[in-house]
Motif scaffolding. Structure first.
Motif, PDB file in Angstrom:
ATOM      1  N   PHE A 176       0.829  -1.210   0.000  1.00 50.59           N
ATOM      2  CA  PHE A 176       0.000   0.000   0.000  1.00 50.59           C
ATOM      3  C   PHE A 176       0.863   1.259   0.000  1.00 50.59           C
ATOM      4  O   PHE A 176       0.612   2.198  -0.757  1.00 50.59           O
ATOM      5  CB  PHE A 176      -0.921  -0.017   1.228  1.00 50.59           C
ATOM      6  N   VAL A 177       1.878   1.285   0.834  1.00 52.93           N
ATOM      7  CA  VAL A 177       2.789   2.437   0.925  1.00 52.93           C
ATOM      8  C   VAL A 177       3.476   2.675  -0.414  1.00 52.93           C
ATOM      9  O   VAL A 177       3.619   3.820  -0.858  1.00 52.93           O
ATOM     10  CB  VAL A 177       3.831   2.211   2.050  1.00 52.93           C
ATOM     11  N   LEU A 178       3.878   1.586  -1.062  1.00 53.92           N
ATOM     12  CA  LEU A 178       4.548   1.700  -2.363  1.00 53.92           C
ATOM     13  C   LEU A 178       3.590   2.224  -3.435  1.00 53.92           C
ATOM     14  O   LEU A 178       3.932   3.147  -4.182  1.00 53.92           O
ATOM     15  CB  LEU A 178       5.110   0.339  -2.766  1.00 53.92           C
ATOM     16  N   ASN A 179       2.396   1.666  -3.490  1.00 56.58           N
ATOM     17  CA  ASN A 179       1.420   2.052  -4.518  1.00 56.58           C
ATOM     18  C   ASN A 179       0.926   3.481  -4.344  1.00 56.58           C
ATOM     19  O   ASN A 179       0.641   4.180  -5.324  1.00 56.58           O
ATOM     20  CB  ASN A 179       0.227   1.094  -4.501  1.00 56.58           C
ATOM     21  N   GLU A 180       0.810   3.926  -3.072  1.00 52.85           N
ATOM     22  CA  GLU A 180       0.299   5.273  -2.797  1.00 52.85           C
ATOM     23  C   GLU A 180       1.414   6.317  -2.750  1.00 52.85           C
ATOM     24  O   GLU A 180       1.146   7.492  -2.491  1.00 52.85           O
ATOM     25  CB  GLU A 180      -0.469   5.275  -1.466  1.00 52.85           C
ATOM     26  N   ASN A 181       2.640   5.849  -2.968  1.00 51.85           N
ATOM     27  CA  ASN A 181       3.796   6.752  -2.968  1.00 51.85           C
ATOM     28  C   ASN A 181       3.884   7.555  -1.663  1.00 51.85           C
ATOM     29  O   ASN A 181       4.077   8.771  -1.658  1.00 51.85           O
ATOM     30  CB  ASN A 181       3.733   7.701  -4.179  1.00 51.85           C
ATOM     31  N   ILE A 182       3.744   6.845  -0.544  1.00 58.60           N
ATOM     32  CA  ILE A 182       3.814   7.459   0.786  1.00 58.60           C
ATOM     33  C   ILE A 182       5.282   7.500   1.229  1.00 58.60           C
ATOM     34  O   ILE A 182       5.987   6.488   1.180  1.00 58.60           O
ATOM     35  CB  ILE A 182       2.952   6.676   1.796  1.00 58.60           C
ATOM     36  N   ASN A 183       5.731   8.661   1.669  1.00 57.43           N
ATOM     37  CA  ASN A 183       7.157   8.870   1.935  1.00 57.43           C
ATOM     38  C   ASN A 183       7.552   8.830   3.409  1.00 57.43           C
ATOM     39  O   ASN A 183       8.732   8.652   3.722  1.00 57.43           O
ATOM     40  CB  ASN A 183       7.605  10.216   1.341  1.00 57.43           C
ATOM     41  N   ASN A 184       6.589   9.037   4.303  1.00 56.66           N
ATOM     42  CA  ASN A 184       6.940   9.181   5.720  1.00 56.66           C
ATOM     43  C   ASN A 184       6.747   7.897   6.525  1.00 56.66           C
ATOM     44  O   ASN A 184       6.588   7.935   7.745  1.00 56.66           O
ATOM     45  CB  ASN A 184       6.106  10.305   6.359  1.00 56.66           C
ATOM     46  N   VAL A 185       6.733   6.752   5.848  1.00 61.33           N
ATOM     47  CA  VAL A 185       6.603   5.459   6.517  1.00 61.33           C
ATOM     48  C   VAL A 185       7.881   4.654   6.272  1.00 61.33           C
ATOM     49  O   VAL A 185       8.357   4.565   5.138  1.00 61.33           O
ATOM     50  CB  VAL A 185       5.379   4.684   6.003  1.00 61.33           C
ATOM     51  N   PHE A 186       8.411   4.051   7.357  1.00 66.94           N
ATOM     52  CA  PHE A 186       9.689   3.342   7.265  1.00 66.94           C
ATOM     53  C   PHE A 186       9.542   1.940   7.864  1.00 66.94           C
ATOM     54  O   PHE A 186       8.907   1.759   8.908  1.00 66.94           O
ATOM     55  CB  PHE A 186      10.778   4.122   8.003  1.00 66.94           C
ATOM     56  N   PHE A 187      10.134   0.949   7.202  1.00 68.11           N
ATOM     57  CA  PHE A 187      10.032  -0.446   7.623  1.00 68.11           C
ATOM     58  C   PHE A 187      11.409  -0.954   8.047  1.00 68.11           C
ATOM     59  O   PHE A 187      12.407  -0.772   7.342  1.00 68.11           O
ATOM     60  CB  PHE A 187       9.495  -1.305   6.480  1.00 68.11           C
ATOM     61  N   TYR A 188      11.451  -1.626   9.205  1.00 74.04           N
ATOM     62  CA  TYR A 188      12.700  -2.153   9.740  1.00 74.04           C
ATOM     63  C   TYR A 188      12.732  -3.678   9.776  1.00 74.04           C
ATOM     64  O   TYR A 188      13.727  -4.271  10.168  1.00 74.04           O
ATOM     65  CB  TYR A 188      12.930  -1.618  11.153  1.00 74.04           C
ATOM     66  N   ASN A 189      11.619  -4.322   9.372  1.00 73.93           N
ATOM     67  CA  ASN A 189      11.521  -5.778   9.398  1.00 73.93           C
ATOM     68  C   ASN A 189      11.879  -6.300  10.788  1.00 73.93           C
ATOM     69  O   ASN A 189      11.607  -5.663  11.789  1.00 73.93           O
ATOM     70  CB  ASN A 189      12.386  -6.384   8.298  1.00 73.93           C
ATOM     71  N   TYR A 190      12.529  -7.459  10.861  1.00 69.83           N
ATOM     72  CA  TYR A 190      12.868  -8.011  12.170  1.00 69.83           C
ATOM     73  C   TYR A 190      14.163  -7.392  12.686  1.00 69.83           C
ATOM     74  O   TYR A 190      15.190  -7.421  12.001  1.00 69.83           O
ATOM     75  CB  TYR A 190      13.011  -9.529  12.085  1.00 69.83           C
ATOM     76  N   ILE A 191      14.098  -6.841  13.877  1.00 68.43           N
ATOM     77  CA  ILE A 191      15.270  -6.220  14.487  1.00 68.43           C
ATOM     78  C   ILE A 191      15.488  -6.826  15.866  1.00 68.43           C
ATOM     79  O   ILE A 191      14.613  -7.500  16.413  1.00 68.43           O
ATOM     80  CB  ILE A 191      15.116  -4.684  14.592  1.00 68.43           C
ATOM     81  N   SER A 192      16.653  -6.606  16.438  1.00 72.23           N
ATOM     82  CA  SER A 192      16.956  -7.163  17.752  1.00 72.23           C
ATOM     83  C   SER A 192      16.113  -6.478  18.825  1.00 72.23           C
ATOM     84  O   SER A 192      15.547  -5.408  18.615  1.00 72.23           O
ATOM     85  CB  SER A 192      18.445  -6.977  18.072  1.00 72.23           C
ATOM     86  N   LYS A 193      16.070  -7.105  19.982  1.00 72.56           N
ATOM     87  CA  LYS A 193      15.322  -6.546  21.105  1.00 72.56           C
ATOM     88  C   LYS A 193      15.863  -5.176  21.493  1.00 72.56           C
ATOM     89  O   LYS A 193      15.107  -4.256  21.801  1.00 72.56           O
ATOM     90  CB  LYS A 193      15.392  -7.505  22.294  1.00 72.56           C
ATOM     91  N   TYR A 194      17.177  -5.023  21.440  1.00 69.17           N
ATOM     92  CA  TYR A 194      17.800  -3.751  21.822  1.00 69.17           C
ATOM     93  C   TYR A 194      17.477  -2.658  20.802  1.00 69.17           C
ATOM     94  O   TYR A 194      17.237  -1.506  21.165  1.00 69.17           O
ATOM     95  CB  TYR A 194      19.315  -3.942  21.967  1.00 69.17           C
ATOM     96  N   GLU A 195      17.456  -3.033  19.519  1.00 68.23           N
ATOM     97  CA  GLU A 195      17.087  -2.069  18.487  1.00 68.23           C
ATOM     98  C   GLU A 195      15.623  -1.676  18.606  1.00 68.23           C
ATOM     99  O   GLU A 195      15.257  -0.514  18.389  1.00 68.23           O
ATOM    100  CB  GLU A 195      17.356  -2.661  17.103  1.00 68.23           C
ATOM    101  N   ALA A 196      14.783  -2.644  18.967  1.00 61.00           N
ATOM    102  CA  ALA A 196      13.358  -2.359  19.146  1.00 61.00           C
ATOM    103  C   ALA A 196      13.143  -1.379  20.298  1.00 61.00           C
ATOM    104  O   ALA A 196      12.359  -0.432  20.190  1.00 61.00           O
ATOM    105  CB  ALA A 196      12.599  -3.660  19.410  1.00 61.00           C
TER     106      ALA A 196
END
Length: 272
Positions: free
Chosen positions: A137-157
């Motif tokens: 949806f973000v890609l199709n709507e060309n939304i710029n202010n959304v960021f994805f980090y996928n799976y990250i460590s507990k400390y990064e979370a």
């Protein structure tokens, strides 16, 4: 002769209602699973539950000696939120955890449209069965202010949460929205206010204790444009909130309910 104790974090078989399709076959299957679950739970001397609302669930409402035990973070005091100091120029909202059938995907999409328009930053960390729909949806709507980090460590979370103005819990109203997710506890541990969707048990906790803010989805009563207008007002109002007060309340609520010290006292009472 040992005392048997079980700690329940999620509702089973209630959770499979999210995948219900054929009502007649499902009801038969569900009753069978419920009978098996009730039989197993009856073998335990004590049943610990991570959410007070679990007492009224199909699988637990007939059980005896049910005791509430919150999950916890291994600290006695909430850490300070890193960015809730001055009035924000850009609100940062982070969803740390999987996105799946329990979450309001349609409302998330509408929220992202408006957030991008208002230059509000939204982060998603984790996976889940429905996250790909959000990415598409973000890609199709060309939304710029959304960021994805996928799976990250507990400390990064944790680092992402403590550098956010709000932690998002986007439950839809369903059979399992009485669950208290781990992201709820971790957010409070870093004094980060919560932002929830719909009239769920989490929303009630947030409103009662003033530890965040809730948006109730009215898309079934309003047109798409009207609902977007409500979301726009809601996000605009976030910039006017007393974030320091919400953060302070979140820290206090954590110290009293989800800190190591508060949980140790409960555990002592349970096992002594």
């Amino acid at each position: 002769k040992s005392e048997l104790i079980i700690w329940v974090f999620d509702l089973w078989p209630e959770s499979i209602k999210l995948f219900r399709k054929h009502k007649i076959y499902f009801d038969i299957f569900y009753r069978l699973l419920l009978t098996i679950t009730n039989f197993l739970l009856a073998r335990f001397h004590k049943i610990l539950i991570s959410s007070p609302k679990f007492r009224y669930a199909d699988s637990l409402k007939s059980s005896k000696n049910v005791i509430n035990l919150n999950s916890w973070e291994p600290q006695n005091k909430a850490f300070a939120n890193n960015i809730i100091i001055n009035k924000p120029k850009e609100i940062i909202i982070s969803s740390v955890g999987n996105i799946g059938n329990a979450h309001d995907i349609n409302l998330i999409k509408q929220f992202l449209i408006v957030a991008d328009k208002l230059e509000t930053k939204i982060n998603f960390a984790g996976g889940g069965s429905k996250l790909s729909l959000i990415k598409e949806f973000v890609l199709n709507e060309n939304i710029n202010n959304v960021f994805f980090y996928n799976y990250i460590s507990k400390y990064e979370a944790k680092d992402l949460i403590k550098n956010s103005h709000f932690s998002l819990i986007p439950f839809k109203k369903s059979e399992i929205s009485d669950t208290i997710p781990y992201r709820f506890v971790t957010s409070l541990a870093f004094s980060t206010p919560l932002l929830s969707f719909n009239e769920t048990y989490i929303s009630k906790i947030i409103k009662k204790n003033q530890i965040g803010i809730c948006f109730n989805n009215k898309s079934n009563k309003l047109s798409f444009e009207e609902n977007l207008s409500l979301i726009e007002k809601f996000i605009s109002d976030l910039y006017q909130l007393d974030l320091r007060m919400l953060s302070s309340n979140a820290a206090d609520f954590f110290d009293k309910n989800y800190s190591y010290d508060s949980s140790y006292k409960r555990l002592t009472n349970i096992f002594n």
